[in-house]
Structure formats: structure tokens, C-alpha cells
Enzyme design. Structure first.
Site, PDB file in Angstrom:
ATOM      1  N   ASP A  77       5.188  -5.004  -4.743  1.00  0.00           N
ATOM      2  CA  ASP A  77       4.360  -6.049  -4.010  1.00  0.00           C
ATOM      3  C   ASP A  77       4.973  -6.488  -2.573  1.00  0.00           C
ATOM      4  O   ASP A  77       6.131  -6.290  -2.432  1.00  0.00           O
ATOM      5  CB  ASP A  77       4.186  -7.440  -4.823  1.00  0.00           C
ATOM      6  CG  ASP A  77       3.181  -8.529  -4.350  1.00  0.00           C
ATOM      7  OD1 ASP A  77       2.363  -7.871  -3.527  1.00  0.00           O
ATOM      8  OD2 ASP A  77       3.202  -9.585  -4.867  1.00  0.00           O
TER       9      ASP A  77
ATOM     10  N   HIS B 298       0.734  -0.327   3.194  1.00  0.00           N
ATOM     11  CA  HIS B 298       0.513   0.633   2.117  1.00  0.00           C
ATOM     12  C   HIS B 298       1.187   1.890   2.253  1.00  0.00           C
ATOM     13  O   HIS B 298       1.800   2.822   1.474  1.00  0.00           O
ATOM     14  CB  HIS B 298      -0.930   0.612   1.677  1.00  0.00           C
ATOM     15  CG  HIS B 298      -1.468  -0.665   1.725  1.00  0.00           C
ATOM     16  ND1 HIS B 298      -0.865  -1.282   0.519  1.00  0.00           N
ATOM     17  CD2 HIS B 298      -2.562  -1.259   1.727  1.00  0.00           C
ATOM     18  CE1 HIS B 298      -1.599  -2.611   0.185  1.00  0.00           C
ATOM     19  NE2 HIS B 298      -2.672  -2.517   1.286  1.00  0.00           N
TER      20      HIS B 298
ATOM     21  N   LEU C 189      12.132  12.582 -16.652  1.00  0.00           N
ATOM     22  CA  LEU C 189      11.519  11.323 -16.472  1.00  0.00           C
ATOM     23  C   LEU C 189      10.074  11.468 -16.646  1.00  0.00           C
ATOM     24  O   LEU C 189       9.291  12.137 -15.926  1.00  0.00           O
ATOM     25  CB  LEU C 189      11.867  10.800 -15.023  1.00  0.00           C
ATOM     26  CG  LEU C 189      11.241   9.824 -14.367  1.00  0.00           C
ATOM     27  CD1 LEU C 189      11.658   8.435 -14.951  1.00  0.00           C
ATOM     28  CD2 LEU C 189      11.446   9.625 -12.872  1.00  0.00           C
TER      29      LEU C 189
HETATM   30  C1  IPE Z   1       0.068  -7.104  -8.241  1.00  0.00           C
HETATM   31  O1  IPE Z   1       0.160  -7.667  -6.700  1.00  0.00           O
HETATM   32  C2  IPE Z   1      -0.694  -5.796  -8.066  1.00  0.00           C
HETATM   33  C3  IPE Z   1       0.036  -4.580  -7.829  1.00  0.00           C
HETATM   34  C4  IPE Z   1       1.318  -4.661  -7.195  1.00  0.00           C
HETATM   35  C5  IPE Z   1      -0.537  -3.576  -7.740  1.00  0.00           C
HETATM   36  P1  IPE Z   1      -1.274  -8.450  -6.226  1.00  0.00           P
HETATM   37  O2  IPE Z   1      -0.565  -8.554  -4.575  1.00  0.00           O
HETATM   38  O3  IPE Z   1      -2.355  -7.739  -6.146  1.00  0.00           O
HETATM   39  O4  IPE Z   1      -0.934  -9.893  -6.911  1.00  0.00           O
HETATM   40  P2  IPE Z   1      -1.102 -11.365  -6.711  1.00  0.00           P
HETATM   41  O5  IPE Z   1      -2.595 -11.497  -6.005  1.00  0.00           O
HETATM   42  O6  IPE Z   1      -0.179 -11.580  -5.630  1.00  0.00           O
HETATM   43  O7  IPE Z   1      -1.066 -11.937  -8.049  1.00  0.00           O
HETATM   44  C1  IPE Z   2       1.195  -4.585  -3.024  1.00  0.00           C
HETATM   45  O1  IPE Z   2       1.368  -5.148  -1.558  1.00  0.00           O
HETATM   46  C2  IPE Z   2       0.124  -3.276  -3.011  1.00  0.00           C
HETATM   47  C3  IPE Z   2      -1.080  -3.549  -3.768  1.00  0.00           C
HETATM   48  C4  IPE Z   2      -1.254  -4.827  -4.488  1.00  0.00           C
HETATM   49  C5  IPE Z   2      -1.995  -2.475  -3.892  1.00  0.00           C
HETATM   50  P1  IPE Z   2       0.237  -6.141  -1.139  1.00  0.00           P
HETATM   51  O2  IPE Z   2      -1.020  -5.554  -0.608  1.00  0.00           O
HETATM   52  O3  IPE Z   2      -0.131  -7.067  -2.523  1.00  0.00           O
HETATM   53  O4  IPE Z   2       0.890  -6.872  -0.162  1.00  0.00           O
HETATM   54  P2  IPE Z   2       0.904  -8.493   0.029  1.00  0.00           P
HETATM   55  O5  IPE Z   2       1.185  -9.169  -1.314  1.00  0.00           O
HETATM   56  O6  IPE Z   2      -0.485  -8.908   0.587  1.00  0.00           O
HETATM   57  O7  IPE Z   2       1.890  -8.803   1.008  1.00  0.00           O
HETATM   58 MG    MG Z   3       0.510  -8.679  -3.156  1.00  0.00          MG
END
Ligand code: IPE
Ligand code: IPE
Ligand code: MG
Length: 257
Positions: free
Chosen positions: A32, A49, A143
Site C-alpha cells: 500500500d 504504481h 518459492l
Molecule cells: C488494499 O489497499 C488493496 C491492495 C493493496 C491491493 P487499498 O489502498 O485499496 O485499501 P484501503 O482502501 O486503504 O483499505
Molecule cells: C496500493 O497503493 C496499490 C493498489 C491498491 C492497487 P494505493 O494505490 O492504494 O496507494 P495509496 O494508498 O492511495 O497511497
Molecule cells: Mg491504498
């Protein structure tokens, strides 16, 4: 000659070691913070990303190097379908290009690739690429790398209940025979052991619908580092932290020693 078992260690830094004979068998990561990482740099979320996919490569190699057998990465949740269309499209495009790029690394490092989630909901291009990589790496043994895509734990549980119900209806399983192992065998993670260590980056301290059944007794590790900045060193620090904990599984400390 019998003697004390030799503890094989891996030097993390001057002070800390990883004990190779006490590794978590299954590490799961909620990757995240890509968006916030990009925003902090005045860039578009997409840039985060892209950088995030590089961190994936590093962490996968890091696990393989020390001998972790199972790594599961949360890459796209069922809830992430609700993001702006352009972001979803970009994530899908990135996925295809990373899979194409990484196949070589997977083969060279003897890594078996796996995917869990409602995969049929993915664009056919992504689905086909996934199937290709799964097929091409199926005999690898070092793995198992599992990508959770279009994954939601509740969706997985609904699917599991449906599959078992169909078997009950067709007299393949009797309801009395349903136990934890039957449920395990019908989850998307059917061939994986329970999660030992769950890591979430970016400072958020929640599970976000990830592996609810499988983390029943996992050790949780939260770090403020945004996913694109997460390195092998951060991974190893999480493992060192895990190795300092006492996992009691309901018992007393005395019973363990
Ligand atoms: C959880 O992250 C999903 C992934 C890392 C793929 P999100 O950014 O979507 O989760 P919330 O919205 O903060 O709970
Ligand atoms: C995690 O990073 C990737 C996915 C959930 C696809 P985020 O896109 O959720 O990044 P933040 O949480 O908004 O910073
Ligand atoms: Mg996120």
C-alpha cells in the site's frame, strides 16, 4: 555425533541476523501507498504504481535468496474496481507488461507463479497472460509467488461456500464431514500454508479484506514506508521482528519452552 543444531544466520545489519531455520513459511504483503508516494513527489498516482512494480521484483528476489517458500502479494482488491476507470486500466496494463518482463526472473530463480481471486473478472488480456505464466512456471520449486488479483476475502468465502454447497447437493460431501480442512481445500489458497507474517506498508493498520481466514494466527507487521520505497532490507527487518516474537497459539509461555 549428536550436538546442538547449527543455527544458520543471514546478516541483516551489524546488530541483527535472520535465523534461516526459523523463517516464516508464508509471508503475505498488503502493498500500500503507491498513490501517496507519487503525490508526495508531485507526480500522478500511476507513477507510484510503476515504481511499485519494481519493489515487487526486489522483494520477490529477497524472499528467494533467504529461502522463504511462499510469498503472497495483494495487488488488486475487489474494492479497487471502484477506482477511477483510467487508474484501473493503467493498473491492468502495468500488470500485463510486468508479467511479460518478469517471466525471465521467475524462471531464472526457479519461482512458481500463482494467482488468486476472482480472476474471470479480469480483462481477457490479463487473464491469458496470467495463465501463460502459471503454466510456464508450474514445475518451479524454490518459492511460490502468489498474486492476489481482483481478490477479496469475503468473495473468496462466498465462492468457497458455493463450491461446498454444490458438492453437498450432489452427495459428494456430507455436511457432517465439513471441517476446517474441507474449507481450506476450497479456498483460492488451497495449496498454501496459513500466513505466518502479514506485512502492510504505508502506515495504514487494517486488513482491507485480505486473507481473513488464512491470517487467523499470523503475526502482523505495519510499517510507515510507502510500497515504492520498500526494499529487501525492509523485508528482512520485518522478518527479524517476526523472529523475536513468541507465537503461543493459545498456549502458555511455559508450555512452549
Ligand atoms: C488494499 O489497499 C488493496 C491492495 C493493496 C491491493 P487499498 O489502498 O485499496 O485499501 P484501503 O482502501 O486503504 O483499505
Ligand atoms: C496500493 O497503493 C496499490 C493498489 C491498491 C492497487 P494505493 O494505490 O492504494 O496507494 P495509496 O494508498 O492511495 O497511497
Ligand atoms: Mg491504498
Amino acid at each position: 555425533m549428536a550436538g546442538n543444531p547449527v543455527t544458520v544466520i543471514f546478516k541483516v545489519n551489524k546488530k541483527e541476523d535472520i535465523h534461516i531455520d526459523h523463517l516464516p513459511e508464508h509471508i503475505a504483503i498488503i502493498m500500500d501507498g503507491n498513490g501517496r508516494w507519487a503525490k508526495q513527489k508531485g507526480k500522478l498516482r500511476v507513477f507510484g504504481h510503476e515504481k511499485g512494480s519494481k519493489a515487487v521484483t526486489e522483494v520477490v528476489k529477497g524472499c528467494a535468496e533467504i529461502g522463504v517458500k511462499n510469498l503472497t502479494l495483494y495487488a488488486f482488491s475487489t474494492e479497487n474496481w471502484n477506482r477511477p476507470k483510467l487508474e484501473v486500466q493503467t493498473l491492468m496494463r502495468l500488470l500485463v507488461s510486468s508479467l511479460r518482463k518478469e517471466i525471465k526472473t521467475l524462471q531464472e530463480n526457479n519461482i512458481k507463479f500463482n494467482a488468486i481471486g476472482n480472476l474471470k473478472a479480469l480483462p481477457s488480456k490479463v487473464y491469458n497472460e496470467l495463465m501463460d505464466v502459471i503454466e510456464n512456471t508450474k514445475d518451479n520449486t524454490r518459492l511460490t509467488l502468489t498474486l492476489a488479483l481482483s481478490y477479496g476475502s469475503r468473495e473468496e468465502l462466498v465462492n468457497t461456500i458455493k463450491q461446498i454447497s454444490i458438492k453437498v447437493k450432489n452427495n459428494i460431501i456430507s455436511p457432517e464431514k465439513i471441517d476446517e480442512s474441507v474449507i481450506n481445500q476450497h479456498l483460492y489458497t488451497q495449496n498454501l500454508p496459513d500466513v505466518d507474517l502479514l506485512i502492510r506498508t504505508s502506515g495504514e493498520q487494517r486488513i482491507s479484506n485480505f486473507l481473513l481466514w488464512q491470517i487467523a494466527y499470523a503475526e502482523l507487521y505495519f510499517t510507515n514506508v510507502y510500497w515504492p520505497d520498500f526494499t529487501k532490507q525492509h523485508l528482512y527487518e520485518a522478518i527479524v521482528n517476526y523472529q523475536k516474537r513468541e507465537r503461543r497459539f493459545g498456549k502458555t509461555s511455559e508450555q512452549l519452552s
